[in-house]
Design a protein around this motif. Structure first.
Motif, PDB file in Angstrom:
ATOM      1  N   GLN A   6       0.633  -1.205  -0.067  1.00 15.67           N
ATOM      2  CA  GLN A   6      -0.066  -0.012   0.061  1.00 15.67           C
ATOM      3  C   GLN A   6       0.750   1.167   0.076  1.00 15.67           C
ATOM      4  OE1 GLN A   6      -2.803   0.183   3.409  1.00 15.67           O
ATOM      5  NE2 GLN A   6      -3.710   1.874   2.724  1.00 15.67           N
ATOM      6  N   ARG A   7       1.960   1.174   0.843  1.00 15.08           N
ATOM      7  CA  ARG A   7       2.922   2.490   0.847  1.00 15.08           C
ATOM      8  C   ARG A   7       3.531   2.607  -0.563  1.00 15.08           C
ATOM      9  NH1 ARG A   7       7.163   2.099   5.586  1.00 15.08           N
ATOM     10  NH2 ARG A   7       7.684   0.426   4.274  1.00 15.08           N
ATOM     11  N   GLY A   8       4.025   1.572  -1.130  1.00 18.70           N
ATOM     12  CA  GLY A   8       4.709   1.464  -2.281  1.00 18.70           C
ATOM     13  C   GLY A   8       3.663   2.001  -3.569  1.00 18.70           C
ATOM     14  N   ARG A   9       2.248   1.431  -3.342  1.00 15.80           N
ATOM     15  CA  ARG A   9       1.386   1.974  -4.428  1.00 15.80           C
ATOM     16  C   ARG A   9       1.214   3.728  -4.251  1.00 15.80           C
ATOM     17  NH1 ARG A   9      -2.969  -0.500  -6.428  1.00 15.80           N
ATOM     18  NH2 ARG A   9      -4.340   0.824  -7.763  1.00 15.80           N
ATOM     19  N   GLN A  10       1.125   3.988  -3.112  1.00  9.69           N
ATOM     20  CA  GLN A  10       0.784   5.354  -2.859  1.00  9.69           C
ATOM     21  C   GLN A  10       2.092   6.224  -3.478  1.00  9.69           C
ATOM     22  OE1 GLN A  10       0.030   6.476   1.205  1.00  9.69           O
ATOM     23  NE2 GLN A  10      -0.005   8.682   0.793  1.00  9.69           N
ATOM     24  N   GLN A  11       3.212   5.825  -3.229  1.00  8.82           N
ATOM     25  CA  GLN A  11       4.665   6.320  -3.576  1.00  8.82           C
ATOM     26  C   GLN A  11       4.683   6.491  -5.048  1.00  8.82           C
ATOM     27  OE1 GLN A  11       7.974   4.482  -2.101  1.00  8.82           O
ATOM     28  NE2 GLN A  11       9.434   5.655  -3.431  1.00  8.82           N
ATOM     29  N   ILE A  12       4.171   5.295  -5.866  1.00  9.44           N
ATOM     30  CA  ILE A  12       4.444   5.249  -7.421  1.00  9.44           C
ATOM     31  C   ILE A  12       3.244   6.163  -7.881  1.00  9.44           C
ATOM     32  CG2 ILE A  12       3.002   3.331  -7.644  1.00  9.44           C
ATOM     33  CD1 ILE A  12       6.403   4.284  -9.498  1.00  9.44           C
ATOM     34  N   GLU A  13       2.214   6.299  -7.264  1.00 10.20           N
ATOM     35  CA  GLU A  13       0.896   7.119  -7.666  1.00 10.20           C
ATOM     36  C   GLU A  13       1.451   8.470  -7.462  1.00 10.20           C
ATOM     37  OE1 GLU A  13      -2.899   6.231  -6.423  1.00 10.20           O
ATOM     38  OE2 GLU A  13      -3.002   4.190  -7.352  1.00 10.20           O
ATOM     39  N   GLU A  14       2.109   8.916  -6.747  1.00 12.59           N
ATOM     40  CA  GLU A  14       2.265  10.173  -6.300  1.00 12.59           C
ATOM     41  C   GLU A  14       3.502  10.734  -7.460  1.00 12.59           C
ATOM     42  OE1 GLU A  14       3.644  10.738  -2.570  1.00 12.59           O
ATOM     43  OE2 GLU A  14       1.411  10.590  -1.682  1.00 12.59           O
TER      44      GLU A  14
END
Length: 236
Positions: A6-14
């Motif tokens: 989830q943290r990785g997904r948020q990082q890549i989306e940003e």
């Protein structure tokens, strides 16, 4: 493990959003973005309301075709939300004051979508249009606020209840599109978060899981039976 992803997904989306590339995360995102963009170009006009604007992926296009853009959401995720409010009760927006409402990938997160559609109909001027997208196939996301998945028949029922005339309902992507979204999200949320690998991994993902998979999905994705998402245009 789920927290890490989830943290990785948020990082890549940003990272993608900062370059205007959020829609390139997966084939599902790309197909949805293309479908919504096509309807905005064809139908959006005048005073526009981005209802549930999120990261505002269509801001530039709405600004180009409309005379004014107002964004509304329950949180200021993009940093540029004009009105913080619930779509089920948009008292800040006057009756019959909007020419175009965009509501993309929002109704699945609304516990009373019939109230939200009623509010959309209320704020639209006679002859105004709503451009709406919703998922049909999707993993659980943004839990616990993930309530519904939609068929075209469900959308028809919602529009009839709100006295909105459907002009078009179009599926975007099929079964392979849905399955590929999970693969792209996993790849980009892990290897894609490494600074030196981010853009090589993005390119690999784009070539294999967007462009190539897109050809296969067109051939065998069975979008009429297994639509990934729907894009709807309706008129008041």
């Amino acid at each position: 493990m789920s927290h890490f992803l989830q943290r990785g997904r948020q990082q890549i989306e940003e990272a993608l959003a900062s370059r205007g590339l959020l829609h390139t995360l997966s084939l599902a995102r790309a197909r949805l973005h293309a479908g919504v963009s096509r309807q905005i170009s064809a139908h959006a006009h005048g005073r526009c309301l981005d209802a549930g604007s999120g990261r505002s992926p269509y801001k530039q296009l709405l600004t180009a075709v409309g005379s004014e853009l107002i964004s509304i959401d329950v949180e200021n995720r993009s940093g540029n939300v004009d009105v913080i409010a619930d779509l089920q009760h948009m008292s800040e927006i006057d009756d019959e004051s909007i020419d175009t409402v965009l509501c993309s990938q929002v109704l699945e997160h609304v516990p009373r979508p019939w109230d939200a559609m009623g509010e959309i109909a209320r704020v639209l001027r006679p002859g105004g249009v709503v451009i709406l997208s919703v998922p049909h196939l999707s993993v659980i996301h943004e839990a616990p606020h993930d309530y519904y998945r939609y068929t075209g028949y469900g959308l028809d029922a919602l529009c009839r209840r709100a006295d909105l005339e459907i002009l078009e309902i179009t599926p975007t992507g099929g079964l392979l599109c849905f399955l590929g979204h999970g693969a792209s999200a996993l790849l980009m949320s892990t290897l894609g978060t490494l600074p030196l690998l981010r853009w090589p991994v993005w390119l690999l993902n784009h070539l294999c899981l967007v462009l190539l998979l897109g050809v296969l999905d067109e051939l065998v994705g069975m979008a009429t039976l297994y639509p990934c998402d729907h894009v709807l245009v309706a008129r008041k």
